[in-house]
Write a protein that holds these residues in place. Structure first.
Motif, PDB file in Angstrom:
ATOM      1  N   THR A  88       0.834  -1.201   0.000  1.00 13.08           N
ATOM      2  CA  THR A  88       0.000   0.000   0.000  1.00 13.08           C
ATOM      3  C   THR A  88       0.873   1.256   0.000  1.00 13.08           C
TER       4      THR A  88
ATOM      5  N   GLY B 158       0.141   4.199  -6.429  1.00 16.33           N
ATOM      6  CA  GLY B 158       0.356   2.762  -6.547  1.00 16.33           C
ATOM      7  C   GLY B 158       1.640   2.379  -7.254  1.00 16.33           C
TER       8      GLY B 158
ATOM      9  N   ARG C 288       6.278   2.549  -2.247  1.00 12.37           N
ATOM     10  CA  ARG C 288       5.046   2.559  -3.048  1.00 12.37           C
ATOM     11  C   ARG C 288       4.446   3.967  -2.984  1.00 12.37           C
TER      12      ARG C 288
END
Length: 420
Positions: free
Chosen positions: A68, A90, A86
């Motif tokens: 995430t 995304g 990340r």
């Protein structure tokens, strides 16, 4: 000699070492082991770091390790700390883990989660895209934050595998073809819906090339790896010249089952550097556990057949991997010094699998913990023997050790190319 000692090498000695290395590689016999300095000399090691590990594509980890936004992990490539995070959109981003103020490491933990990246020294703050958000009013009105974002490293993803390159330019070659095939062959496993179950880090007192050489042959397996050979067939791949007809017949039966399920299995090679091949395990076994039976009750992705064998993925210079029906294992090698390497092993399972219910971490890692330690001892004894004044390069078997020959061919050609 430690990595820090290498800083004391003079430019003159390093230039001389480059000339010597160039000559040693050009003159070596390609079916023999390397000359001694290439395995133990700190000057040669520094050149390996500059011409291989600071210029080529390196495997660093899996996308599901940072599922995430704001999730990150760090890795040290020689003296180069790297941060993989990340982004809010995304995407997977890789940066030099070095603040643009005075160079301090920004993230000192191996793993973590952040809203923004904050340097602990003076609180300079960056977003997950590397943009500098805050540097304080102390920098003055003329200071331009836009010119002081984090420095990116080249970063590419294929099939859930994350690769980085520290060079100023992307490495030459059609790496994207390998990545596209990784996407295709890893699709059944649905990597984004896996999780890291357990990880080990092993320091081996051996040059990184000896670690890879040992991996590239199973000549030593029968005498060294009883746990591994409970399930592993020693043939390197479906093109192994030693493979008997009985193995080829067994492979054909297994391949028919894989095709019925739409599981890719045909051998794919991209030079000698990158290779993907699905190999059956011993008949009656499912995965690389001590008894060959399930490691996790939940299968990965869309897989229904527990007898998928092991899809072996090779990436030189620093990774080999085993993809199986209910878990997969990735290996990463990073040089520490001329005679020391770090071998990292990670086991992944379905993200919904519950530890202690669906899988036992100790059971998952039992075989490869034993195998890694056996290989460590072999590598360290190999290094000690090579250090002897009596060492000289010895011949490789063109049937049992062709994988080692391929690796050193790649290494030789790559270093010579990069040395110019």
């Amino acid at each position: 000699m430690t990595q820090n000692d290498l800083l004391n090498l003079s430019y003159a000695s390093l230039d001389q070492a480059r000339e010597e290395m160039n000559g040693l590689l050009k003159e070596r016999r390609r079916d023999y082991s390397l000359p001694q300095p290439l395995y133990n000399d700190p000057h040669m090691f520094r050149i390996d770091m500059e011409e291989v590990f600071q210029k080529e594509w390196l495997f660093v980890g899996m996308t599901s390790e940072i599922p995430t936004k704001g999730d990150y992990f760090t890795v040290d490539i020689g003296q180069n700390p790297v941060l993989i995070v990340r982004g809010a959109d995304g995407s997977i981003n890789a940066y030099h883990n070095s603040c643009r103020h005075r160079g301090s490491r920004i993230c000192s933990e191996h793993r973590g989660k952040v809203a923004n990246l904050v340097c602990p020294y003076h609180q300079w703050t960056y977003d997950t895209k590397g943009n500098l958000l805050f540097a304080g009013t102390e920098m003055g009105d003329e200071f331009d934050k836009q010119k002081h974002g984090l420095k990116k490293t080249h970063c590419k993803v294929g099939g859930g595998f994350i690769f980085v390159s520290l060079g100023k330019q992307e490495p030459e070659g059609d790496f994207d073809a390998f990545l596209a095939t990784l996407d295709e062959y890893m699709e059944p496993y649905d990597v984004e819906n896996t999780k890291l179950a357990v990880e080990s880090n092993m320091y081996e007192k051996a040059n990184w090339k000896l670690v890879i050489e040992n991996n590239r042959e199973c000549y030593h397996c029968e005498g060294s790896h009883p746990e591994l050979l409970n399930t592993l067939l020693e043939w390197d791949d479906t093109n192994d010249p030693r493979a008997p007809q009985s193995f080829l017949d067994y492979y054909a039966r297994q391949a028919a089952e894989w095709e019925a399920e739409g599981i890719p299995h045909e051998h794919k090679s991209f030079g000698v550097r990158n290779r993907i091949v699905r190999m059956p395990l011993k008949e009656g076994t499912q995965v690389m556990t001590i008894d060959g039976q399930e490691g996790c009750s939940k299968l990965l992705g869309r897989i229904k057949n527990r007898h998928l064998g092991s899809m072996r993925i090779l990436h030189l210079p620093n990774s080999w991997n085993h993809m199986q029906s209910d878990h997969f294992i990735v290996f990463r090698v990073l040089p520490i010094s001329a005679q020391e390497s770090l071998v990292t092993t990670k086991w992944f399972v379905h993200k919904d699998a519950v530890e202690g219910v669906d899988y036992n971490p100790e059971r998952l890692r039992q075989v490869w913990d034993a195998t890694n330690d056996q290989d460590r001892r072999l590598g360290e004894e190999n290094q000690l023997g090579i250090n002897s004044v009596g060492y000289e390069p010895g011949p490789y078997s063109k049937t049992y050790e062709f994988g080692v020959i391929n690796f050193l061919d790649w290494y030789t050609d790559t270093v010579l190319k990069n040395l110019g």
